[in-house]
Design an enzyme around this catalytic site. Structure first.
Site, PDB file in Angstrom:
ATOM      1  N   ARG A 175      56.475  28.221  44.216  1.00 32.63           N
ATOM      2  CA  ARG A 175      56.594  27.539  44.078  1.00 32.63           C
ATOM      3  C   ARG A 175      54.739  27.277  44.361  1.00 32.63           C
ATOM      4  NH1 ARG A 175      57.290  21.651  43.946  1.00 32.63           N
ATOM      5  NH2 ARG A 175      56.941  19.993  45.639  1.00 32.63           N
TER       6      ARG A 175
ATOM      7  N   THR B 223      60.294  16.488  35.850  1.00 32.20           N
ATOM      8  CA  THR B 223      60.776  18.433  36.128  1.00 32.20           C
ATOM      9  C   THR B 223      62.253  18.919  35.109  1.00 32.20           C
ATOM     10  OG1 THR B 223      60.089  17.833  38.457  1.00 32.20           O
ATOM     11  CG2 THR B 223      61.459  19.555  38.027  1.00 32.20           C
TER      12      THR B 223
ATOM     13  N   ASN C  54      55.321  18.462  38.940  1.00 29.41           N
ATOM     14  CA  ASN C  54      55.696  16.352  39.628  1.00 29.41           C
ATOM     15  C   ASN C  54      55.309  15.981  38.815  1.00 29.41           C
ATOM     16  OD1 ASN C  54      56.603  15.793  41.652  1.00 29.41           O
ATOM     17  ND2 ASN C  54      53.800  15.248  42.357  1.00 29.41           N
TER      18      ASN C  54
ATOM     19  N   ASP D  68      53.490  16.069  46.603  1.00 27.86           N
ATOM     20  CA  ASP D  68      54.809  16.324  47.426  1.00 27.86           C
ATOM     21  C   ASP D  68      54.000  16.731  48.911  1.00 27.86           C
ATOM     22  OD1 ASP D  68      56.044  15.675  45.691  1.00 27.86           O
ATOM     23  OD2 ASP D  68      56.623  17.583  44.743  1.00 27.86           O
TER      24      ASP D  68
ATOM     25  N   SER E 269      59.408  20.367  48.717  1.00 32.50           N
ATOM     26  CA  SER E 269      60.157  19.784  47.874  1.00 32.50           C
ATOM     27  C   SER E 269      61.299  19.591  48.158  1.00 32.50           C
ATOM     28  CB  SER E 269      60.045  21.041  46.265  1.00 32.50           C
ATOM     29  OG  SER E 269      60.866  21.502  45.453  1.00 32.50           O
ATOM     30  N   SER E 270      61.874  18.338  46.903  1.00 28.81           N
ATOM     31  CA  SER E 270      63.128  18.120  46.819  1.00 28.81           C
ATOM     32  C   SER E 270      64.264  19.147  45.599  1.00 28.81           C
ATOM     33  CB  SER E 270      63.414  17.018  46.805  1.00 28.81           C
ATOM     34  OG  SER E 270      62.660  16.039  48.014  1.00 28.81           O
TER      35      SER E 270
ATOM     36  N   GLY F 167      64.139  14.567  39.159  1.00 25.25           N
ATOM     37  CA  GLY F 167      64.666  13.698  40.179  1.00 25.25           C
ATOM     38  C   GLY F 167      63.402  12.921  41.221  1.00 25.25           C
ATOM     39  N   GLY F 168      63.311  13.522  41.065  1.00 27.77           N
ATOM     40  CA  GLY F 168      62.166  13.135  43.082  1.00 27.77           C
ATOM     41  C   GLY F 168      63.038  14.041  43.808  1.00 27.77           C
TER      42      GLY F 168
END
Ligand code: DON
Length: 562
Positions: A98, A371, A391, A413, A442-443, A462-463
């Site tokens: 990350r 993403t 992102n 984020d 993060s997701s 997909g955020g």
């Protein structure tokens, strides 16, 4: 109704407590598979497998290729989470690549003198970019897990950047809509000669090829040191950013244990913090475990899944952040007892308004569709589920001159102000506040499912909706669906705030929508389709390998016997 629910819950809880994950009877995969968002990236993975590489070498090839052929979604200017499952009984590990906040970052860096967020400051330009992690991950994978030199695994991506690849409609649409927010170097890279390429025209990225070549030749110091690092830092600083050469030199990936849970005979292995994905996924499944899901009609099922989503996303906002900086109660949040406390507040006959849960009420904003996720399985049973990101579309839109590297805008984020929603409408609090060198929440939810049926590798962009897509697809597999069923499952989503059920067109029919409204929900259609999931499954009893790419995207599966 609630007495019945309690009875059902009691029965299922007892049953699930007795269930243990069946040990996998390993029958070697009958073929290797790569599923990714672009056919050329899948082919890059297959090329490296055919050259004698394992799934980890192939993951390097796919990842780097996506940087080239899907430059709006992810790339070496961004970050990634790689979930690795070595063949055999070994534990899965998460390589956390990350992005990190630069050392000069501070908590209020996107607020004006009055303490209000400066519009788009965390989204556009060099100040929006975190320190990239993906190049370090590629070097780490080659060194620690691969069987081929990094140079070999990067070769397909370098070739695709140098010789070009055919521009396609989805890329052109995104270049067109983002070009005004790009700096001169980025515009030059994606609009050579000042014009939008035409479909099928070869898009060559010579600067990116040279940067990838430096990484291939020198390993991580080819990106985080020397000429490339100098150009990156000089470019960022000239663009108003705050990177330093130390920020780059000091970047390191971290290996973290994956988070794990169990649901009805399946083991869930998923992304640990700094992703909220695995914790929320396991919490949602734990909550569901208390209900007779199979006995529900469509309205009842969507309602229950929505209530479960609502509660998990509320916790996400409150508790989740970078565990190197804040204490995240992972064991508690993923414990079945915790979930049974949460599910005790769920009513099957009525929606719980989000503002009835402790928290704050905020306006909505929409997620993007960038993403990239890919899944790889080799013929020995090594497996990778990886999600990588810059992102939003083309990240910050900022490319330091002569590098070919489009930088992420992952700083968005972070929670830039407690309670203020980010680009996905997600809110956060202290746990995800900005701090120097901290990783933003993060997701991304690369996930491995294991059961008596075998193994499934999955994930999607997909955020904020990533976690619920992985949740729905995981349920589909655990309930008996195959790879094609997992990627095709109709998608709906609730994230606590805004208090609406977002759904893709066709996911909920008129009768279901009416039923949900009667229960007090507010469904809202959010477009034709979202997400881009890529799944590989391996039946460990028979050795049969299957895979599927999301019908909503252009990705394709490739197989090889190597
Ligand atoms: O890490 C995250 O959660 C986001 N940066 C992912 C962004 C994403 O999936 C964009 N696509 N919709």
């Amino acid at each position: 109704m609630s007495a019945l629910r309690d009875r059902l819950r009691g029965i299922v809880v007892v049953a699930s407590a007795l269930t243990t994950v069946t040990a996998l009877a390993q029958h070697a995969p009958d073929r290797a598979a790569v599923a990714s968002a672009h056919p050329l990236a899948s082919e890059a993975g297959i090329e490296v497998l055919a050259a004698g590489g394992n799934a980890f070498d192939a993951a390097i090839a796919v990842s780097a290729s996506l940087s080239v052929v899907e430059p709006f979604g992810s790339g070496i200017g961004g970050g990634a989470l790689f979930l690795l499952q070595p063949a055999g009984d070994g534990q899965a590990v998460m390589v956390d690549a990350r992005e990190k906040a630069p050392g000069a970052a501070h908590r209020d860096m996107y607020l004006d003198a009055a303490g209000e967020p400066i519009p788009r400051a965390s989204r556009d330009g060099a100040l929006a970019a975190g320190i990239p992690g993906l190049p370090a991950a590629l070097a780490h994978l080659a060194e620690r897990y691969g069987e081929l030199p990094l140079e070999r695994s990067l070769a397909p991506a370098i070739r695709q950047a140098r010789d070009g690849f055919p521009a396609y409609a989805g890329l052109l649409r995104r270049i067109e809509s983002r070009s005004r927010g790009m700096n001169a170097a980025a515009r030059k890279a994606f609009m050579p000669g000042g014009a939008l390429p035409v479909e099928g025209q070869l898009l060559r990225q010579q600067d990116l090829a040279a940067t990838l070549q430096a990484l291939a030749d020198q390993g991580r110091s080819g990106f985080y040191g020397g000429r490339v690092a100098e150009r990156l830092v000089a470019g960022v600083r000239a663009g108003g950013g705050i990177w330093s050469t130390e920020d780059l030199a000091d970047y390191a990936v971290i290996e973290r244990p994956a988070v794990t849970g169990q649901y009805r005979g399946a083991e869930i292995v998923s992304a640990a913090p700094p992703s909220s994905g695995g914790v929320a996924l396991i919490d949602m499944l734990n909550m569901l475990d208390g209900f007779n899901v199979a006995g529900l009609d469509r309205v009842g099922r969507v309602h229950l899944l929505t209530e479960v989503m609502r509660r998990a996303y509320r916790d996400r906002a409150v508790y989740l952040g970078d565990t190197d900086f804040v204490d995240v109660p992972i064991a508690r949040l993923t414990h079945p007892y915790y979930a049974s406390g949460q599910s005790a507040t769920i009513r099957l006959d009525r929606a719980t308004p989000s503002d009835a849960l402790p928290g704050v009420s905020l306006p909505p904003t929409g997620p993007g569709d960038q993403t990239s996720h890919f899944s790889v399985l080799d013929s020995r049973g090594n497996a990778v589920a990886a999600t990588q990101s810059i992102n939003f579309s083309f990240g910050s839109g900022f490319m330091p001159a002569d590098t070919g590297v489009i930088l992420n805008n992952e700083m968005d984020d972070f929670s830039i102000k407690p309670g203020v929603p980010n680009g996905y409408g997600l809110i956060g609090a202290e746990a995800n506040a900005i701090a120097p060198h901290k990783r933003m929440l993060s997701s991304m939810t690369p996930t491995i499912l294991k059961s008596a049926r075998g193994i499934a590798l999955l994930g999607t962009p997909g955020g904020s909706r990533i976690i619920t897509m992985v949740f729905l697809a995981s349920l589909a597999w655990i309930e008996g669906g195959d790879a094609a069923a997992m990627v095709a499952v109709p998608r709906f989503h609730h994230q606590y705030l805004p208090d609406v059920i977002e759904y893709e067109r066709g996911a909920l029919d008129a009768a279901t929508l009416a039923g949900l409204e009667r229960l007090g929900h507010s469904p809202r259609e959010v477009g034709r389709g979202y997400g881009d999931m890529h799944v590989v499954t391996w039946d460990t009893e028979t050795g049969a390998v299957d895979a599927a790419s999301d019908p909503r995207g252009i990705g394709e599966v490739r197989y090889t016997t190597r």
